[in-house]
Scaffold this motif. Sequence first.
Motif, mmCIF file in Angstrom:
data_model
loop_
_atom_site.group_PDB
_atom_site.id
_atom_site.type_symbol
_atom_site.label_atom_id
_atom_site.label_comp_id
_atom_site.label_asym_id
_atom_site.label_seq_id
_atom_site.Cartn_x
_atom_site.Cartn_y
_atom_site.Cartn_z
ATOM 1 N N LEU A 58 8.420 -47.495 11.747
ATOM 2 C CA LEU A 58 7.410 -47.336 12.793
ATOM 3 C C LEU A 58 6.796 -45.937 12.755
ATOM 4 O O LEU A 58 5.590 -45.765 12.933
ATOM 5 N N TYR A 59 7.629 -44.948 12.507
ATOM 6 C CA TYR A 59 7.138 -43.575 12.411
ATOM 7 C C TYR A 59 6.189 -43.422 11.226
ATOM 8 O O TYR A 59 5.138 -42.787 11.326
ATOM 9 N N GLU A 60 6.541 -44.014 10.092
ATOM 10 C CA GLU A 60 5.681 -43.954 8.904
ATOM 11 C C GLU A 60 4.359 -44.658 9.158
ATOM 12 O O GLU A 60 3.299 -44.171 8.758
ATOM 13 N N PHE A 61 4.392 -45.790 9.851
ATOM 14 C CA PHE A 61 3.162 -46.494 10.198
ATOM 15 C C PHE A 61 2.277 -45.604 11.063
ATOM 16 O O PHE A 61 1.068 -45.497 10.840
ATOM 17 N N GLN A 62 2.889 -44.931 12.041
ATOM 18 C CA GLN A 62 2.124 -44.047 12.911
ATOM 19 C C GLN A 62 1.504 -42.907 12.105
ATOM 20 O O GLN A 62 0.345 -42.558 12.286
ATOM 21 N N ARG A 63 2.268 -42.330 11.194
ATOM 22 C CA ARG A 63 1.770 -41.223 10.374
ATOM 23 C C ARG A 63 0.585 -41.682 9.521
ATOM 24 O O ARG A 63 -0.440 -41.003 9.442
ATOM 25 N N GLU A 64 0.701 -42.855 8.915
ATOM 26 C CA GLU A 64 -0.389 -43.381 8.097
ATOM 27 C C GLU A 64 -1.635 -43.644 8.927
ATOM 28 O O GLU A 64 -2.759 -43.357 8.496
ATOM 29 N N GLU A 65 -1.447 -44.182 10.136
ATOM 30 C CA GLU A 65 -2.582 -44.444 11.021
ATOM 31 C C GLU A 65 -3.267 -43.138 11.433
ATOM 32 O O GLU A 65 -4.490 -43.058 11.473
ATOM 33 N N CYS A 66 -2.483 -42.122 11.737
ATOM 34 C CA CYS A 66 -3.052 -40.817 12.112
ATOM 35 C C CYS A 66 -3.810 -40.199 10.941
ATOM 36 O O CYS A 66 -4.893 -39.637 11.123
ATOM 37 N N ASN A 67 -3.256 -40.307 9.741
ATOM 38 C CA ASN A 67 -3.945 -39.779 8.560
ATOM 39 C C ASN A 67 -5.249 -40.514 8.304
ATOM 40 O O ASN A 67 -6.260 -39.900 7.967
ATOM 41 N N ALA A 68 -5.254 -41.830 8.472
ATOM 42 C CA ALA A 68 -6.478 -42.619 8.277
ATOM 43 C C ALA A 68 -7.525 -42.228 9.311
ATOM 44 O O ALA A 68 -8.713 -42.087 8.991
ATOM 45 N N TRP A 69 -7.101 -42.032 10.555
ATOM 46 C CA TRP A 69 -8.030 -41.607 11.606
ATOM 47 C C TRP A 69 -8.624 -40.241 11.266
ATOM 48 O O TRP A 69 -9.828 -40.025 11.403
ATOM 49 N N TYR A 70 -7.795 -39.322 10.806
ATOM 50 C CA TYR A 70 -8.252 -37.981 10.453
ATOM 51 C C TYR A 70 -9.261 -38.041 9.299
ATOM 52 O O TYR A 70 -10.294 -37.364 9.330
ATOM 53 N N ARG A 71 -8.990 -38.871 8.291
ATOM 54 C CA ARG A 71 -9.931 -39.009 7.171
ATOM 55 C C ARG A 71 -11.276 -39.560 7.640
ATOM 56 O O ARG A 71 -12.333 -39.085 7.214
ATOM 57 N N ARG A 72 -11.245 -40.565 8.524
ATOM 58 C CA ARG A 72 -12.503 -41.113 9.054
ATOM 59 C C ARG A 72 -13.271 -40.051 9.819
ATOM 60 O O ARG A 72 -14.492 -39.931 9.690
ATOM 61 N N LEU A 73 -12.570 -39.266 10.604
ATOM 62 C CA LEU A 73 -13.200 -38.207 11.385
ATOM 63 C C LEU A 73 -13.835 -37.161 10.472
ATOM 64 O O LEU A 73 -14.985 -36.750 10.679
ATOM 65 N N MET A 74 -13.129 -36.756 9.437
ATOM 66 C CA MET A 74 -13.656 -35.752 8.503
ATOM 67 C C MET A 74 -14.852 -36.310 7.735
ATOM 68 O O MET A 74 -15.822 -35.580 7.495
ATOM 69 N N ASP A 75 -14.818 -37.589 7.367
ATOM 70 C CA ASP A 75 -15.966 -38.198 6.679
ATOM 71 C C ASP A 75 -17.208 -38.189 7.571
ATOM 72 O O ASP A 75 -18.310 -37.922 7.106
ATOM 73 N N LYS A 76 -17.030 -38.450 8.854
ATOM 74 C CA LYS A 76 -18.173 -38.421 9.799
ATOM 75 C C LYS A 76 -18.752 -37.014 9.862
ATOM 76 O O LYS A 76 -19.966 -36.840 9.896
ATOM 77 N N HIS A 77 -17.879 -36.002 9.909
ATOM 78 C CA HIS A 77 -18.353 -34.623 9.978
ATOM 79 C C HIS A 77 -19.084 -34.219 8.697
ATOM 80 O O HIS A 77 -20.084 -33.509 8.732
ATOM 81 N N LYS A 78 -18.587 -34.682 7.557
ATOM 82 C CA LYS A 78 -19.240 -34.384 6.280
ATOM 83 C C LYS A 78 -20.622 -35.004 6.232
ATOM 84 O O LYS A 78 -21.590 -34.388 5.799
ATOM 85 N N GLN A 79 -20.733 -36.253 6.695
ATOM 86 C CA GLN A 79 -22.013 -36.955 6.682
ATOM 87 C C GLN A 79 -22.995 -36.299 7.641
ATOM 88 O O GLN A 79 -24.184 -36.205 7.353
ATOM 89 N N ALA A 80 -22.517 -35.827 8.776
ATOM 90 C CA ALA A 80 -23.388 -35.177 9.763
ATOM 91 C C ALA A 80 -23.892 -33.826 9.253
ATOM 92 O O ALA A 80 -24.982 -33.391 9.614
ATOM 93 N N ALA A 81 -23.098 -33.181 8.398
ATOM 94 C CA ALA A 81 -23.458 -31.850 7.891
ATOM 95 C C ALA A 81 -24.525 -31.936 6.793
ATOM 96 O O ALA A 81 -25.181 -30.945 6.483
ATOM 97 N N VAL A 82 -24.668 -33.105 6.188
ATOM 98 C CA VAL A 82 -25.609 -33.263 5.067
ATOM 99 C C VAL A 82 -27.022 -33.365 5.557
ATOM 100 O O VAL A 82 -27.472 -33.636 6.507
#
Length: 148
Positions: free
Chosen positions: A124-148
């Motif tokens: 369960l902890y590993e699932f949570q960690r993976e979900e948090c990492n996926a959320w962080y990647r999506r957030l960073m991708d949005k910021h990268k796209q907004a900066a372009v």
Amino acid sequence: MASLENRARGAFRHANRKAKQFGVANDLTYDDVMYLFKLAGGRCAYTGRFSNDLSLEHVIPMSAGGANTIGNIIVVDVGVNRKKNDRSFLEFIETKYNPYDVAPLVKLLAARGNRDYEALYDELYEFQREECNAWYRRLMDKHKQAAV
């Protein structure tokens, strides 16, 4: 107010439809659902409060690959289930409720699935960690796209 049998039957049908939709393992039976509803005694597993509107909650959401099995399900209030949505079990419990409520629920799931408590908690902890990492990647991708 629907009878326990009707609520269980509806929850069983809904869970089976979702399992087919997401293509996950599915060995849940109607008897399993009735057992879980009776075991819950009308109480939400997250809040401990009585509810006339209970539903099945997949600890690891089927949308994230969680199985439709008795070892991945608890019975919770429909409103609480909606609040959790597709968040990880640990994140939801630790942010919305008392973090000390995690151990009894994980022990319950481990016993129900005939699994080791520590191994299930780690999963369960590993699932949570993976979900948090996926959320962080999506957030960073949005910021990268907004900066372009």
